[in-house]
Motif scaffolding. Structure first.
Motif, PDB file in Angstrom:
ATOM      1  N   LYS A 160      49.046  12.687  91.178  1.00 61.43           N
ATOM      2  CA  LYS A 160      50.418  12.960  90.759  1.00 61.43           C
ATOM      3  C   LYS A 160      50.543  14.310  90.061  1.00 61.43           C
ATOM      4  CE  LYS A 160      54.147  11.078  87.903  1.00 61.43           C
ATOM      5  NZ  LYS A 160      54.557   9.964  86.995  1.00 61.43           N
ATOM      6  N   ILE A 161      49.650  14.600  89.120  1.00 62.40           N
ATOM      7  CA  ILE A 161      49.810  15.825  88.341  1.00 62.40           C
ATOM      8  C   ILE A 161      49.300  17.057  89.071  1.00 62.40           C
ATOM      9  CG2 ILE A 161      49.657  14.546  86.173  1.00 62.40           C
ATOM     10  CD1 ILE A 161      46.828  15.603  85.832  1.00 62.40           C
ATOM     11  N   PHE A 162      48.443  16.877  90.091  1.00 59.80           N
ATOM     12  CA  PHE A 162      47.905  18.033  90.803  1.00 59.80           C
ATOM     13  C   PHE A 162      48.546  18.247  92.174  1.00 59.80           C
ATOM     14  CE2 PHE A 162      43.981  17.333  88.099  1.00 59.80           C
ATOM     15  CZ  PHE A 162      44.238  18.430  87.302  1.00 59.80           C
ATOM     16  N   THR A 163      49.545  17.453  92.517  1.00 59.98           N
ATOM     17  CA  THR A 163      50.236  17.660  93.780  1.00 59.98           C
ATOM     18  C   THR A 163      51.168  18.865  93.666  1.00 59.98           C
ATOM     19  OG1 THR A 163      50.160  15.302  94.317  1.00 59.98           O
ATOM     20  CG2 THR A 163      51.804  16.640  95.466  1.00 59.98           C
ATOM     21  N   ALA A 164      51.029  19.798  94.596  1.00 62.57           N
ATOM     22  CA  ALA A 164      51.822  21.022  94.539  1.00 62.57           C
ATOM     23  C   ALA A 164      53.281  20.737  94.875  1.00 62.57           C
ATOM     24  CB  ALA A 164      51.255  22.055  95.505  1.00 62.57           C
ATOM     25  N   THR A 165      54.180  21.416  94.188  1.00 62.34           N
ATOM     26  CA  THR A 165      55.607  21.319  94.467  1.00 62.34           C
ATOM     27  C   THR A 165      56.084  22.617  95.110  1.00 62.34           C
ATOM     28  OG1 THR A 165      56.104  22.122  92.250  1.00 62.34           O
ATOM     29  CG2 THR A 165      56.004  19.733  92.556  1.00 62.34           C
ATOM     30  N   GLU A 166      57.215  22.538  95.778  1.00 66.39           N
ATOM     31  CA  GLU A 166      57.748  23.731  96.424  1.00 66.39           C
ATOM     32  C   GLU A 166      58.164  24.762  95.373  1.00 66.39           C
ATOM     33  OE1 GLU A 166      60.823  22.818  99.127  1.00 66.39           O
ATOM     34  OE2 GLU A 166      59.617  21.432 100.333  1.00 66.39           O
ATOM     35  N   SER A 167      57.670  25.960  95.520  1.00 68.00           N
ATOM     36  CA  SER A 167      57.996  27.021  94.563  1.00 68.00           C
ATOM     37  C   SER A 167      57.816  28.363  95.248  1.00 68.00           C
ATOM     38  CB  SER A 167      57.092  26.933  93.324  1.00 68.00           C
ATOM     39  OG  SER A 167      55.734  27.013  93.716  1.00 68.00           O
ATOM     40  N   SER A 168      58.480  29.361  94.706  1.00 67.38           N
ATOM     41  CA  SER A 168      58.407  30.714  95.245  1.00 67.38           C
ATOM     42  C   SER A 168      57.915  31.649  94.161  1.00 67.38           C
ATOM     43  CB  SER A 168      59.786  31.156  95.753  1.00 67.38           C
ATOM     44  OG  SER A 168      59.731  32.508  96.182  1.00 67.38           O
ATOM     45  N   TRP A 169      56.793  32.305  94.464  1.00 68.43           N
ATOM     46  CA  TRP A 169      56.206  33.224  93.491  1.00 68.43           C
ATOM     47  C   TRP A 169      56.561  34.692  93.790  1.00 68.43           C
ATOM     48  CZ3 TRP A 169      54.011  31.096  89.354  1.00 68.43           C
ATOM     49  CH2 TRP A 169      53.579  29.779  89.448  1.00 68.43           C
ATOM     50  N   GLN A 170      57.261  34.918  94.896  1.00 70.87           N
ATOM     51  CA  GLN A 170      57.518  36.298  95.288  1.00 70.87           C
ATOM     52  C   GLN A 170      58.321  37.054  94.226  1.00 70.87           C
ATOM     53  OE1 GLN A 170      56.087  37.556  98.036  1.00 70.87           O
ATOM     54  NE2 GLN A 170      56.752  39.532  97.210  1.00 70.87           N
ATOM     55  N   GLU A 171      59.281  36.361  93.620  1.00 66.03           N
ATOM     56  CA  GLU A 171      60.104  37.013  92.581  1.00 66.03           C
ATOM     57  C   GLU A 171      59.256  37.460  91.405  1.00 66.03           C
ATOM     58  OE1 GLU A 171      64.011  35.988  89.798  1.00 66.03           O
ATOM     59  OE2 GLU A 171      63.313  34.571  91.318  1.00 66.03           O
ATOM     60  N   VAL A 172      58.266  36.628  91.063  1.00 65.49           N
ATOM     61  CA  VAL A 172      57.377  36.981  89.958  1.00 65.49           C
ATOM     62  C   VAL A 172      56.466  38.133  90.364  1.00 65.49           C
ATOM     63  CG1 VAL A 172      55.555  36.152  88.426  1.00 65.49           C
ATOM     64  CG2 VAL A 172      57.442  34.632  89.077  1.00 65.49           C
ATOM     65  N   ILE A 173      55.913  38.073  91.581  1.00 67.28           N
ATOM     66  CA  ILE A 173      54.991  39.111  92.037  1.00 67.28           C
ATOM     67  C   ILE A 173      55.689  40.461  92.125  1.00 67.28           C
ATOM     68  CG2 ILE A 173      53.566  39.852  93.988  1.00 67.28           C
ATOM     69  CD1 ILE A 173      52.988  36.900  94.529  1.00 67.28           C
ATOM     70  N   ASP A 174      56.958  40.461  92.512  1.00 62.63           N
ATOM     71  CA  ASP A 174      57.703  41.720  92.618  1.00 62.63           C
ATOM     72  C   ASP A 174      57.857  42.419  91.274  1.00 62.63           C
ATOM     73  OD1 ASP A 174      57.934  41.310  95.311  1.00 62.63           O
ATOM     74  OD2 ASP A 174      59.940  40.415  95.196  1.00 62.63           O
ATOM     75  N   CYS A 175      57.763  41.635  90.204  1.00 62.54           N
ATOM     76  CA  CYS A 175      57.919  42.212  88.854  1.00 62.54           C
ATOM     77  C   CYS A 175      56.618  42.767  88.303  1.00 62.54           C
ATOM     78  CB  CYS A 175      58.471  41.167  87.892  1.00 62.54           C
ATOM     79  SG  CYS A 175      60.112  40.543  88.334  1.00 62.54           S
ATOM     80  N   VAL A 176      55.503  42.507  88.993  1.00 63.76           N
ATOM     81  CA  VAL A 176      54.196  42.949  88.502  1.00 63.76           C
ATOM     82  C   VAL A 176      53.870  44.307  89.114  1.00 63.76           C
ATOM     83  CG1 VAL A 176      51.734  42.429  88.392  1.00 63.76           C
ATOM     84  CG2 VAL A 176      53.423  40.574  88.267  1.00 63.76           C
TER      85      VAL A 176
END
Length: 611
Positions: free
Chosen positions: A396-412
């Motif tokens: 339950k706690i390690f099951t991945a959920t849908e998420s988008s990291w592109q917005e975060v990566i663009d800020c780096v």
């Protein structure tokens, strides 16, 4: 929970101390009751230190007779309720079990005074408001079947003892093993055996522990056998055998020969298949090396004793050979226990087998999980679905959920230069692989293939070329052969007595080849981390410690406590990182300075945003 009772007839002698040490290693009793210690508190404290027990209560002998003692493993397990020259009465609490009462009894040896023991039992029974168990040397029998040889036991003694047990509400616990616990003149015409040592319990104790077993431990260095009371027989799960490489095997020349032969014989197979072939051969051969330390030591000592007085060349040679072999066995035994103790800060040359054994035993007791509470607060053990509880929680706690990291990566912003990137992507050399391997402690826990870093380090000349090729193949293709990337998940308790699944933390035991790959990556990243990791990060860099945050936290608290002037608008909030999502919901309204798990905010800015 296990209780050991023994009439030792003097506990100060080395043979008897060693017997106790051996029993503690094998059976791990929580409590030990000793009769006829014939010694004072100082010697019993020495025995306590040898056994590694935290609790001790002593009733010293009168003159040169008597003396009793109770030892217990954990400091807070026992409260002494009363004592005399013939008993120690204690309240016992272990783990999550209901409190119960344990009384160690040493019956009056003088037949004419035996009534005092019976009256003592009756008096103790009046205060039996807890489940009660009595164990020890009663110096009495219940029936004629409890005695063989010698004169018949007087009827008045058997009847008086039986009536005392009946009046006290005690039921005799059946003895498993040889039916007699004391003997005299063995092998002679007047040979006599009697069951003087026993355990009795009240009905509520027997109801609480319906599977209780009482074992007769023969072969003690006393005329009395020891008793081992196991209140609850634990049904052990049948687990398949898993091979684990013993670093002690590397002291034997034959170990390297076996590895070399299997590696060359499996030349056309994959690395993982070669490792499996080695493990199968080593498992069969290694049983004779690490599976019988006591027998091998005894054999060497007998050889030394046989040739000690010899003056001829053959005797001198045999004696020297046996002595060298004995030292090797002692060294192997030390390596065996050090590998299990996981005291990695100690060096291989430290001669401290007893410490390693204690550390290994303590780790095993601490990490053993018997039962946990589910979401409804019900206790679940291995028979009622503990494995499913664990699996469901972590899925339950390690099951991945849908998420988008592109917005975060663009800020780096980009930190790695082209030159650094070329160095990171360069072909891995054999020397890099060797350095990564030898940075590991040889006693580190193995992965699913059972091989420790010590195996690869000791046999690097044999296996090094294939391991280097495999690592380079991974960096070129991103793929690992077969089951190399399989991992054992182990749950480690976060506290002394875990009750919920959240009290356990998972760790991954990877195969050594995977560790080598990650260490090669880590060693390469070290050259670029200074330009990637910011100055205020307290981890990931040599010379920086997460524990430095403790000092920062103290300084913040000190500032808030000592501040006397200016606006009184500061506060500090310590939050569990589980709740970080709550903070993120505030968006840009709450301005936070984040230092690991310490969140600082300015109250003035919180309530005056935009002013």
């Amino acid at each position: 929970m296990i209780t050991l009772s023994w009439n030792c007839r003097g506990v100060g002698r080395p043979r008897k101390v060693q017997f106790l040490v051996d029993i503690v290693r094998q059976e791990q009793p929580s409590f030990i009751f000793l009769c006829e210690t014939l010694t004072g508190k100082s010697k019993l404290e020495y025995v306590q230190n040898e056994l590694g027990y935290e609790g001790l209560f002593v009733v010293e002998p009168v003159g040169r007779s008597g003396g009793i003692a109770l030892l217990w493993k954990e400091k807070d397990q026992v409260d002494i309720m009363g004592f005399s020259q013939h008993h120690i009465d204690a309240k016992v609490k272990v783990d999550n079990l209901v409190d119960w009462r344990l009384t160690g009894m040493y019956g009056e040896p003088d037949r004419t005074q035996r009534k005092k023991t019976w009256d003592l039992l009756r008096n103790l029974a009046r205060d039996a408001n807890l489940p009660w168990c009595v164990i020890g040397d009663m110096n009495n029998v219940m029936s004629a079947a409890d005695k063989v040889g010698g004169d018949p036991y007087p009827d008045w003694l058997m009847e008086g003892f039986s009536e005392a047990l009946q009046d006290s509400g005690l039921t005799d616990i059946q003895l498993t093993g040889h039916q007699f616990t004391w003997e005299r003149n063995r092998g002679r015409e007047d040979w006599m055996e009697v069951r003087l040592d026993r355990a009795q319990a009240t009905d509520d104790w027997l109801t609480k522990f319906p599977l209780a077993k009482l074992y007769n431990l023969e072969g003690t260095p006393s005329d009395h056998n020891a008793l081992l009371l196991v209140p609850q027989v634990k049904t052990r799960r049948q687990r398949p055998y898993r091979f684990k490489f013993e670093n002690a095997w590397t002291t034997e020349p034959l170990c390297e020969q076996i590895v070399r032969e299997e590696w060359e014989r499996s030349q056309m197979l994959s690395v993982q298949e070669k490792i499996k072939a080695c493990s199968e051969s080593l498992a069969i051969w290694g049983k004779e090396i690490t599976g019988n330390f006591s027998g091998r030591i005894r054999e060497c000592k007998e050889t030394l004793k046989w040739y000690r007085g010899g003056r001829d060349a053959e005797s001198i040679g045999k004696y020297a050979e046996a002595k060298e072999k004995l030292n090797l066995i002692f060294n192997q035994r030390e390596m065996f226990w050090r590998q299990r103790a996981k005291q990695l800060w100690l060096n291989a040359g430290d001669k401290n087998s007893r410490y390693f054994h204690k550390s290994a035993s303590h780790r095993r007791r601490t990490n053993m999980i018997q039962k946990l509470q589910n979401d409804e607060g019900q206790w679940v053990d291995w028979e009622t679905g503990l494995a499913d509880l664990m699996q469901g929680y972590f899925e339950k706690i390690f099951t991945a959920t849908e998420s988008s990291w592109q917005e975060v990566i663009d800020c780096v912003s980009r930190k790695v230069t082209d030159e650094q990137n070329e160095d990171l992507l360069a072909v891995v050399t054999d020397e890099e692989v060797r350095i990564a391997l030898f940075q590991m402690n040889p006693d580190k826990a193995p992965g699913p293939d059972g091989m420790t870093p010590g195996f690869f380090q000791k046999h690097w000349k044999i296996v090094g070329k294939d391991i280097g090729n495999m690592v380079r193949e991974f960096f070129a293709t991103g793929n690992l052969q077969g089951e190399v990337n399989n991992t054992n998940i182990v749950l480690i308790p976060k506290k002394k007595n875990p009750s919920a699944i959240g009290d356990l933390r998972p760790i991954s035991l990877c195969n050594v080849i995977v560790k080598i790959i990650t260490k090669v990556i880590a060693n390469r990243l070290k050259t670029t981390l200074e330009s990637v990791i910011s100055d205020n990060q307290s981890a990931f860099m040599t010379g920086r410690l997460i524990s430095d945050n403790v000092m920062v936290s103290y300084e913040v608290m000190h500032f808030l406590k000592r501040k006397r002037r200016g606006r009184d608008t500061h506060m500090a909030i310590k939050l569990d990182m589980k709740w970080r999502e709550l903070l993120l919901d505030f968006g840009g309204v709450l301005r936070l300075v984040i230092t690991e798990s310490m969140f600082l905010c300015d109250v003035h800015r919180l309530f005056n945003v935009g002013k």
